[in-house]
Design a protein around this motif. Structure first.
Motif, PDB file in Angstrom:
ATOM      1  N   GLU A 120      40.088  40.212 -47.960  1.00 14.70           N
ATOM      2  CA  GLU A 120      39.343  38.972 -47.756  1.00 14.70           C
ATOM      3  C   GLU A 120      38.257  39.132 -46.690  1.00 14.70           C
ATOM      4  N   LEU A 121      38.592  39.822 -45.606  1.00 18.29           N
ATOM      5  CA  LEU A 121      37.654  39.959 -44.491  1.00 18.29           C
ATOM      6  C   LEU A 121      36.384  40.704 -44.899  1.00 18.29           C
ATOM      7  N   THR A 122      36.546  41.744 -45.698  1.00 18.27           N
ATOM      8  CA  THR A 122      35.381  42.507 -46.141  1.00 18.27           C
ATOM      9  C   THR A 122      34.437  41.634 -46.956  1.00 18.27           C
ATOM     10  N   ARG A 123      34.983  40.777 -47.783  1.00 17.18           N
ATOM     11  CA  ARG A 123      34.138  39.914 -48.623  1.00 17.18           C
ATOM     12  C   ARG A 123      33.494  38.797 -47.809  1.00 17.18           C
ATOM     13  N   VAL A 124      34.197  38.329 -46.794  1.00 21.11           N
ATOM     14  CA  VAL A 124      33.592  37.358 -45.872  1.00 21.11           C
ATOM     15  C   VAL A 124      32.408  37.998 -45.152  1.00 21.11           C
ATOM     16  N   ALA A 125      32.591  39.248 -44.698  1.00 21.79           N
ATOM     17  CA  ALA A 125      31.502  39.947 -44.006  1.00 21.79           C
ATOM     18  C   ALA A 125      30.312  40.159 -44.930  1.00 21.79           C
ATOM     19  N   ASP A 126      30.572  40.545 -46.176  1.00 25.05           N
ATOM     20  CA  ASP A 126      29.483  40.737 -47.131  1.00 25.05           C
ATOM     21  C   ASP A 126      28.697  39.441 -47.330  1.00 25.05           C
ATOM     22  N   ALA A 127      29.422  38.327 -47.386  1.00 23.77           N
ATOM     23  CA  ALA A 127      28.758  37.025 -47.537  1.00 23.77           C
ATOM     24  C   ALA A 127      27.925  36.701 -46.298  1.00 23.77           C
ATOM     25  N   ALA A 128      28.465  36.975 -45.115  1.00 26.25           N
ATOM     26  CA  ALA A 128      27.731  36.716 -43.869  1.00 26.25           C
ATOM     27  C   ALA A 128      26.456  37.552 -43.801  1.00 26.25           C
ATOM     28  N   ILE A 129      26.542  38.804 -44.219  1.00 26.65           N
ATOM     29  CA  ILE A 129      25.374  39.686 -44.212  1.00 26.65           C
ATOM     30  C   ILE A 129      24.280  39.125 -45.113  1.00 26.65           C
ATOM     31  N   ASP A 130      24.661  38.674 -46.299  1.00 21.67           N
ATOM     32  CA  ASP A 130      23.671  38.113 -47.225  1.00 21.67           C
ATOM     33  C   ASP A 130      23.069  36.819 -46.692  1.00 21.67           C
ATOM     34  N   ILE A 131      23.878  35.961 -46.075  1.00 23.92           N
ATOM     35  CA  ILE A 131      23.359  34.688 -45.577  1.00 23.92           C
ATOM     36  C   ILE A 131      22.369  34.918 -44.436  1.00 23.92           C
ATOM     37  N   TYR A 132      22.740  35.768 -43.481  1.00 25.87           N
ATOM     38  CA  TYR A 132      21.813  36.041 -42.383  1.00 25.87           C
ATOM     39  C   TYR A 132      20.531  36.682 -42.902  1.00 25.87           C
ATOM     40  N   SER A 133      20.664  37.573 -43.872  1.00 26.96           N
ATOM     41  CA  SER A 133      19.480  38.212 -44.463  1.00 26.96           C
ATOM     42  C   SER A 133      18.565  37.175 -45.094  1.00 26.96           C
ATOM     43  N   ILE A 153      32.604  42.251 -37.869  1.00 26.72           N
ATOM     44  CA  ILE A 153      31.819  41.031 -38.114  1.00 26.72           C
ATOM     45  C   ILE A 153      32.733  39.876 -38.482  1.00 26.72           C
ATOM     46  N   ALA A 154      33.624  40.121 -39.449  1.00 27.62           N
ATOM     47  CA  ALA A 154      34.483  39.048 -39.948  1.00 27.62           C
ATOM     48  C   ALA A 154      35.467  38.559 -38.891  1.00 27.62           C
ATOM     49  N   LEU A 155      36.065  39.470 -38.159  1.00 32.00           N
ATOM     50  CA  LEU A 155      37.072  39.064 -37.178  1.00 32.00           C
ATOM     51  C   LEU A 155      36.453  38.469 -35.921  1.00 32.00           C
ATOM     52  N   THR A 156      35.303  38.978 -35.502  1.00 32.45           N
ATOM     53  CA  THR A 156      34.629  38.401 -34.331  1.00 32.45           C
ATOM     54  C   THR A 156      34.206  36.963 -34.626  1.00 32.45           C
ATOM     55  N   GLY A 157      33.579  36.767 -35.771  1.00 33.10           N
ATOM     56  CA  GLY A 157      33.174  35.417 -36.154  1.00 33.10           C
ATOM     57  C   GLY A 157      34.359  34.500 -36.355  1.00 33.10           C
ATOM     58  N   SER A 158      35.426  35.025 -36.951  1.00 28.79           N
ATOM     59  CA  SER A 158      36.617  34.210 -37.191  1.00 28.79           C
ATOM     60  C   SER A 158      37.301  33.828 -35.886  1.00 28.79           C
ATOM     61  N   ALA A 159      37.292  34.766 -34.914  1.00 28.23           N
ATOM     62  CA  ALA A 159      37.872  34.451 -33.607  1.00 28.23           C
ATOM     63  C   ALA A 159      37.133  33.282 -32.961  1.00 28.23           C
ATOM     64  N   HIS A 160      35.810  33.325 -33.053  1.00 31.45           N
ATOM     65  CA  HIS A 160      34.994  32.242 -32.497  1.00 31.45           C
ATOM     66  C   HIS A 160      35.296  30.925 -33.206  1.00 31.45           C
ATOM     67  N   ALA A 161      35.362  30.962 -34.531  1.00 35.26           N
ATOM     68  CA  ALA A 161      35.659  29.749 -35.299  1.00 35.26           C
ATOM     69  C   ALA A 161      37.059  29.245 -35.000  1.00 35.26           C
ATOM     70  N   GLY A 162      38.020  30.184 -34.859  1.00 36.14           N
ATOM     71  CA  GLY A 162      39.404  29.788 -34.601  1.00 36.14           C
ATOM     72  C   GLY A 162      39.570  29.024 -33.302  1.00 36.14           C
ATOM     73  N   LYS A 163      38.856  29.451 -32.273  1.00 32.41           N
ATOM     74  CA  LYS A 163      38.945  28.751 -30.989  1.00 32.41           C
ATOM     75  C   LYS A 163      38.430  27.313 -31.109  1.00 32.41           C
ATOM     76  N   HIS A 164      37.346  27.147 -31.866  1.00 33.06           N
ATOM     77  CA  HIS A 164      36.789  25.804 -32.021  1.00 33.06           C
ATOM     78  C   HIS A 164      37.668  24.934 -32.924  1.00 33.06           C
ATOM     79  N   LEU A 165      38.336  25.555 -33.878  1.00 34.43           N
ATOM     80  CA  LEU A 165      39.273  24.786 -34.708  1.00 34.43           C
ATOM     81  C   LEU A 165      40.441  24.269 -33.864  1.00 34.43           C
ATOM     82  N   GLN A 166      40.908  25.091 -32.950  1.00 33.58           N
ATOM     83  CA  GLN A 166      41.981  24.657 -32.047  1.00 33.58           C
ATOM     84  C   GLN A 166      41.540  23.436 -31.236  1.00 33.58           C
TER      85      GLN A 166
END
Length: 621
Positions: free
Chosen positions: A532-545, A445-458
């Protein structure tokens, strides 16, 4: 058991919607910055994908997508009524657990109710249901017998799902009628002794015969649900693929393999902690001769087939877990309302009330995700990989906690066999492991989302460079005030939920800033920052929920349903607690705590080097 999936070493997601996992080395490229991207990165309407950019895109989550027509609802009731009667009068989960087997006659009766061909079109002898209807069936089964649920899921959610999604017309006509009616059973054969989470490293080989008419498959698979009695297997094997430069490289391909072909044998049933009624075995493939026309899709495309099968069927786990949670809550409510201690019914004690309320909010959040995801799939939405992963992780974690709390409230009685909660707890434990172990899924979850964000940051950096000060100031303003996530969400929810929507909007912006900060700070090294990635994923899970909960409650409040005030209270409690968790996780992810990470590394390394615990016993023994 269902195949363990979602590789740790394969965490690069190629363009949005493909759900293809590749290598960690490639992931490092994606979440860092390629020098000159050839094309602009794709935009996505997925709420979770955009969350990693700190953007609020609510198209797929508002309004709450209640997808069934009146005709579909009537059809569902025609199935669920007999199914509930069958589960009550015919299937015996206690006996299945004791004997470690579901009788064939029971499976046959379930098949007659359409339980094994839910998504198969009627013209191919299936029930012709959609995903929302199937979710309801899985929920009902999960409340009765998770072992039966696994048998059903291994058969239709993954066993023959490759034929349904990618099969040719000829393959569908040949195999689906027998599979949909339960005349034959299916299994999904991916996991191997040396290939669990790293699914791309399978060693089973498939080589084409000289005349090109067959493939000969050799290898072995482990933890295969239904493998002891299945007639049809979806088997994944490495095939030599000729490259453009003339060299040959092994790539995974998918095949329909019949037991009747010969050479496919299964070992004895595995002895398991739970889901004992389901059949789990090793299978062995010794010179299995498979017709070339039984290749699913194209040669070398099997890894994508496997990922999409699992992604497409992943909502079945949250649905079954929702049913199991409902069973635990009902049983606990009945007990707490009648058990008297210290002159009071135990439901009057604050600790019991807290546990029961927590169980209810976890169930409400999971149920909200299940039907959000199923309805979006029915609407034809393709980019739901993060939502499906979040649903699986959240549901299996919530269900485990709910059942554990149910046992705790029951006290000693909860530990006893006759209460049946211990069986449910044993059954639930596997759901945090198969179809993507939760710890691996969080990294996904964390790396897939981060990959998407990273491309847009570029791309953003490139646009600022080309656009000069105006573009730069516009971006600075957006980052300072956000993109109006809170205001937009408040405009979408029922007025009674406005405050909670504002809080969720605020953490969406915080989440995006945290991800950007981590990408900027660690660049290629982000893939190795699991703390860090695990905590980012936990935050994403809570936000989507929280967003799913808000959307569902808005639907209920707008209908003026008689239970609406209760839903509102659940939303308030869940969001208050989840917002606190999100902020705590984002703070820890941003801070990183290299000292703590270093201590974790040192302790684990020293234990490993010592072959066990290092510290001396207090008695110096």
């Amino acid at each position: 058991m269902l195949s363990k999936l979602t590789p740790l070493r394969q965490l690069r997601i190629v363009p949005t919607g493909s759900r293809h996992l590749a290598s960690a080395a490639a992931a490092k490229k994606d979440v860092s910055t390629p020098t000159k991207p050839k094309t602009r990165p794709e935009n996505s309407k997925s709420f979770c994908m955009n969350l990693f950019r700190g953007k609020a895109v609510f198209d797929q989550v508002f309004p709450y997508p209640v997808a069934l027509t009146e005709e579909q609802s009537e059809m569902l009731q025609m199935v669920t009524g007999p199914m509930e009667k069958f589960l009550e009068e015919v299937n015996d989960p206690v006996q299945n657990d004791l004997t470690s087997e579901i009788p064939k006659e029971v499976l046959k009766q379930a098949a007659e109710l359409g339980a094994f061909g839910a998504l198969v079109p009627e013209e191919l002898e299936g029930a012709g249901m959609n995903n929302t209807q199937l979710a309801r069936v899985a929920e009902i089964v999960g409340a009765n017998d998770l072992g039966l649920g696994v048998t059903m899921g291994a058969h239709q959610s993954i066993g023959y799902k490759g034929i349904l999604l990618y099969g040719s017309d000829e393959q569908k006509k040949k195999y689906l009628p027998d599979l949909a009616t339960g005349r034959k059973f299916a299994a999904f054969a991916l996991t191997e002794p040396s290939s669990g989470s790293d699914a791309n490293s399978i060693r089973t080989k498939a080589e084409k015969t000289a005349d090109g008419k067959h493939y000969v498959i050799n290898g072995g698979k482990v933890y295969i649900s239904n493998g002891g009695f299945a007639d049809i297997f979806t088997v994944f094997a490495q095939t030599p693929i000729k490259q453009a430069d003339g060299t040959t490289k092994d790539k995974v391909s998918a095949f329909i393999v019949e037991r009747a072909f010969g050479g496919l044998t299964s070992g004895p049933p595995e002895k398991k902690m739970g889901i004992k009624g389901s059949n789990t075995v090793e299978i062995h493939l010794d010179n299995v001769k498979v017709p070339a026309e039984n290749l699913i899709g194209e040669e070398g495309n099997g890894f994508k087939v496997a990922m999409n099968i699992l992604n497409n069927g992943r909502f079945g786990i949250p649905a079954a877990c929702t049913g199991a949670m409902k069973y635990c809550i009902q049983k606990t409510t009945d007990y707490a309302a009648n058990r008297v201690q210290f002159g009071k019914k135990i439901i009057e004690f604050g600790d019991v009330q807290e546990k029961l309320a927590d169980m209810t909010t976890r169930h409400y959040a999971t149920e909200s995700i299940v039907y959000m995801l199923a309805a979006n799939m029915d609407a034809g939405i393709q980019d739901y990989q993060l939502e499906a992963a979040i649903g699986k992780v959240a549901a299996s974690d919530h269900a485990w906690t709910v059942c554990d709390n149910a046992i705790q409230i029951h006290g000693g009685m909860g530990f006893m066999y006759e209460t049946h909660l211990e069986r449910v707890l044993r059954d639930l434990r596997i759901f945090r492991i198969f179809e993507g172990a939760n710890d691996i899924m969080k990294l996904f979850i964390a790396l897939t989302g981060s990959a998407h964000a990273g491309k847009h940051l570029q791309q953003m950096a490139k646009d600022i460079k080309a656009g000069g000060l105006g573009t730069l100031f516009g971006e600075l303003k957006r980052r300072t005030v956000g993109d109006g996530a809170g205001n937009e969400l408040q405009s979408l929810v029922h007025p009674d939920l406005s405050k909670y929507a504002g809080d969720v909007g605020a953490v969406i912006v915080e989440f995006g800033k945290t991800v950007e900060g981590l990408l900027t700070k660690h660049r290629k090294g982000i893939i190795d920052r699991q703390y860090e990635l695990t905590r980012v994923a936990d935050a994403a899970i809570d936000i989507y929920s929280m967003v799913c909960v808000l959307s569902r409650a808005t639907y209920v409040l707008n209908k003026q349903n008689g239970n609406a005030p209760h839903d509102k209270k659940i939303v308030e409690l869940f969001t208050r607690q989840a917002v606190r968790r999100v902020r705590a996780n984002l703070a820890r992810a941003s801070a990183g705590d290299d000292k703590e990470v270093g201590l974790i590394h040192d302790i684990a390394t020293e234990i490993s080097a010592n072959g066990g615990l290092v510290q001396q016993h207090p008695l110096n023994l």
